[in-house]
Design a protein around this motif. Structure first.
Motif, PDB file in Angstrom:
ATOM      1  N   LEU A 140       0.350   3.791   1.781  1.00 36.39           N
ATOM      2  CA  LEU A 140       0.499   4.167   3.190  1.00 36.39           C
ATOM      3  C   LEU A 140       1.734   3.511   3.798  1.00 36.39           C
ATOM      4  O   LEU A 140       2.551   4.185   4.438  1.00 36.39           O
ATOM      5  CB  LEU A 140      -0.758   3.775   3.976  1.00 36.39           C
ATOM      6  CG  LEU A 140      -0.715   4.038   5.479  1.00 36.39           C
ATOM      7  CD1 LEU A 140      -0.675   5.537   5.748  1.00 36.39           C
ATOM      8  CD2 LEU A 140      -1.903   3.395   6.169  1.00 36.39           C
ATOM      9  N   PHE A 153      -4.350   1.696  -2.356  1.00 39.03           N
ATOM     10  CA  PHE A 153      -4.811   2.927  -1.706  1.00 39.03           C
ATOM     11  C   PHE A 153      -5.529   2.658  -0.390  1.00 39.03           C
ATOM     12  O   PHE A 153      -6.153   3.563   0.160  1.00 39.03           O
ATOM     13  CB  PHE A 153      -5.692   3.722  -2.673  1.00 39.03           C
ATOM     14  CG  PHE A 153      -4.995   4.021  -3.964  1.00 39.03           C
ATOM     15  CD1 PHE A 153      -3.891   4.856  -3.998  1.00 39.03           C
ATOM     16  CD2 PHE A 153      -5.405   3.423  -5.141  1.00 39.03           C
ATOM     17  CE1 PHE A 153      -3.227   5.111  -5.181  1.00 39.03           C
ATOM     18  CE2 PHE A 153      -4.754   3.669  -6.335  1.00 39.03           C
ATOM     19  CZ  PHE A 153      -3.653   4.516  -6.352  1.00 39.03           C
ATOM     20  N   TRP A 154      -5.442   1.416   0.126  1.00 39.61           N
ATOM     21  CA  TRP A 154      -6.001   1.095   1.426  1.00 39.61           C
ATOM     22  C   TRP A 154      -5.353   1.996   2.466  1.00 39.61           C
ATOM     23  O   TRP A 154      -4.161   2.255   2.374  1.00 39.61           O
ATOM     24  CB  TRP A 154      -5.740  -0.380   1.750  1.00 39.61           C
ATOM     25  CG  TRP A 154      -6.205  -0.759   3.112  1.00 39.61           C
ATOM     26  CD1 TRP A 154      -7.429  -1.225   3.460  1.00 39.61           C
ATOM     27  CD2 TRP A 154      -5.442  -0.693   4.319  1.00 39.61           C
ATOM     28  NE1 TRP A 154      -7.472  -1.444   4.804  1.00 39.61           N
ATOM     29  CE2 TRP A 154      -6.264  -1.120   5.359  1.00 39.61           C
ATOM     30  CE3 TRP A 154      -4.146  -0.291   4.633  1.00 39.61           C
ATOM     31  CZ2 TRP A 154      -5.850  -1.177   6.683  1.00 39.61           C
ATOM     32  CZ3 TRP A 154      -3.726  -0.334   5.945  1.00 39.61           C
ATOM     33  CH2 TRP A 154      -4.573  -0.774   6.955  1.00 39.61           C
ATOM     34  N   PRO A 155      -6.029   2.530   3.422  1.00 39.49           N
ATOM     35  CA  PRO A 155      -7.406   2.340   3.858  1.00 39.49           C
ATOM     36  C   PRO A 155      -8.399   3.317   3.217  1.00 39.49           C
ATOM     37  O   PRO A 155      -9.593   3.240   3.468  1.00 39.49           O
ATOM     38  CB  PRO A 155      -7.340   2.561   5.353  1.00 39.49           C
ATOM     39  CG  PRO A 155      -6.266   3.581   5.527  1.00 39.49           C
ATOM     40  CD  PRO A 155      -5.267   3.293   4.422  1.00 39.49           C
ATOM     41  N   VAL A 156      -7.939   4.232   2.377  1.00 37.16           N
ATOM     42  CA  VAL A 156      -8.828   5.214   1.755  1.00 37.16           C
ATOM     43  C   VAL A 156      -9.758   4.541   0.753  1.00 37.16           C
ATOM     44  O   VAL A 156     -10.956   4.810   0.709  1.00 37.16           O
ATOM     45  CB  VAL A 156      -8.009   6.343   1.071  1.00 37.16           C
ATOM     46  CG1 VAL A 156      -8.921   7.319   0.355  1.00 37.16           C
ATOM     47  CG2 VAL A 156      -7.145   7.054   2.098  1.00 37.16           C
ATOM     48  N   TYR A 157      -9.188   3.660  -0.082  1.00 39.00           N
ATOM     49  CA  TYR A 157      -9.966   2.942  -1.089  1.00 39.00           C
ATOM     50  C   TYR A 157      -9.553   1.480  -0.997  1.00 39.00           C
ATOM     51  O   TYR A 157      -8.430   1.129  -1.354  1.00 39.00           O
ATOM     52  CB  TYR A 157      -9.675   3.524  -2.484  1.00 39.00           C
ATOM     53  CG  TYR A 157     -10.415   2.867  -3.606  1.00 39.00           C
ATOM     54  CD1 TYR A 157     -11.779   3.108  -3.806  1.00 39.00           C
ATOM     55  CD2 TYR A 157      -9.765   2.002  -4.478  1.00 39.00           C
ATOM     56  CE1 TYR A 157     -12.463   2.510  -4.839  1.00 39.00           C
ATOM     57  CE2 TYR A 157     -10.438   1.401  -5.524  1.00 39.00           C
ATOM     58  CZ  TYR A 157     -11.794   1.659  -5.700  1.00 39.00           C
ATOM     59  OH  TYR A 157     -12.486   1.064  -6.729  1.00 39.00           O
ATOM     60  N   SER A 158     -10.438   0.622  -0.513  1.00 39.70           N
ATOM     61  CA  SER A 158     -10.090  -0.773  -0.212  1.00 39.70           C
ATOM     62  C   SER A 158     -10.247  -1.739  -1.372  1.00 39.70           C
ATOM     63  O   SER A 158      -9.827  -2.886  -1.277  1.00 39.70           O
ATOM     64  CB  SER A 158     -10.936  -1.276   0.958  1.00 39.70           C
ATOM     65  OG  SER A 158     -10.684  -0.488   2.097  1.00 39.70           O
ATOM     66  N   THR A 204       0.849  -1.194   0.000  1.00 40.75           N
ATOM     67  CA  THR A 204       0.000   0.000   0.000  1.00 40.75           C
ATOM     68  C   THR A 204       0.884   1.244   0.000  1.00 40.75           C
ATOM     69  O   THR A 204       2.025   1.214   0.486  1.00 40.75           O
ATOM     70  CB  THR A 204      -0.920   0.048   1.240  1.00 40.75           C
ATOM     71  OG1 THR A 204      -0.131   0.148   2.426  1.00 40.75           O
ATOM     72  CG2 THR A 204      -1.832  -1.173   1.314  1.00 40.75           C
TER      73      THR A 204
END
Length: 195
Positions: A63, A133-138, A61
């Motif tokens: 992140l 893009f987790w946790p924004v888009y899983s 991710t």
């Protein structure tokens, strides 16, 4: 996901713009930082033996890559700034810790993000898709245009990355003047003596 060769090639491609920011020596160091972290997201392959992580999970991710890069950049700024300034091979009057932080963090982010991008191009072949893009888009993101075991793609990416760096090394013009430039005065003197 491409194999290791493809990941290293993608990291070189992503690191190539460093020539316009860091200059000759800095770009080579930046590319080295990117190559070191080109396989960073695959740490899940080792971690899954001791932690409940899956391949192409949290380590794949943005992140994870950014947080780890910022942490490593802070450590580099703290412990490598004095070494860079004492090293006679790095010709610069002084390199600020802020520059070391930006240099290291950006190099590590570029390597990690290049890995994610390469995996997006080929993940569903032999591994689960990524949710970068987790946790924004899983939801998984799938591009799937490269086959994992393709020598054409893997060695092609590496050859393209090396060729691009050689092209930048041959063209000795660096248009951007930034406060993070390493050895900017030396590069300017080098260009002036060539003219």
């Amino acid at each position: 996901m491409v194999d290791v060769t493809g990941h290293l090639g993608m990291a070189l491609l992503f690191a190539a713009p460093a020539w316009t920011v860091w200059g000759r020596r800095g770009a080579l160091g930046f590319a080295a930082f990117a190559l070191v972290t080109a396989m960073l997201p695959d740490t899940d392959l080792a971690l899954r033996h001791v932690l409940p992580v899956t391949h192409h999970g949290v380590t794949h991710t943005v992140l994870f890559v950014v947080l780890l890069s910022v942490l490593a950049g802070a450590v580099a700024a703290r412990y490598l700034t004095d070494w860079f300034n004492a090293n006679r091979r790095i010709r610069s009057t002084e390199i600020a810790s802020e520059t070391v932080f930006v240099f290291a963090t950006a190099g590590l982010i570029v390597g990690g993000i290049s890995h994610l991008f390469a995996d997006l191009l080929s993940a569903p072949d032999i591994a689960p898709p990524l949710s970068p893009f987790w946790p924004v888009y899983s939801e998984p993101v799938i591009i799937d245009v490269i086959y994992y075991g393709s020598p054409f793609w893997n060695f092609g990416l590496l050859a393209a990355g090396v060729a691009l760096h050689l092209l930048f090394a041959r063209n000795d013009r660096y248009p951007l003047e930034t406060r993070y430039r390493i050895g900017a005065a030396e590069d300017s003197q080098h260009r002036a003596s060539d003219d």
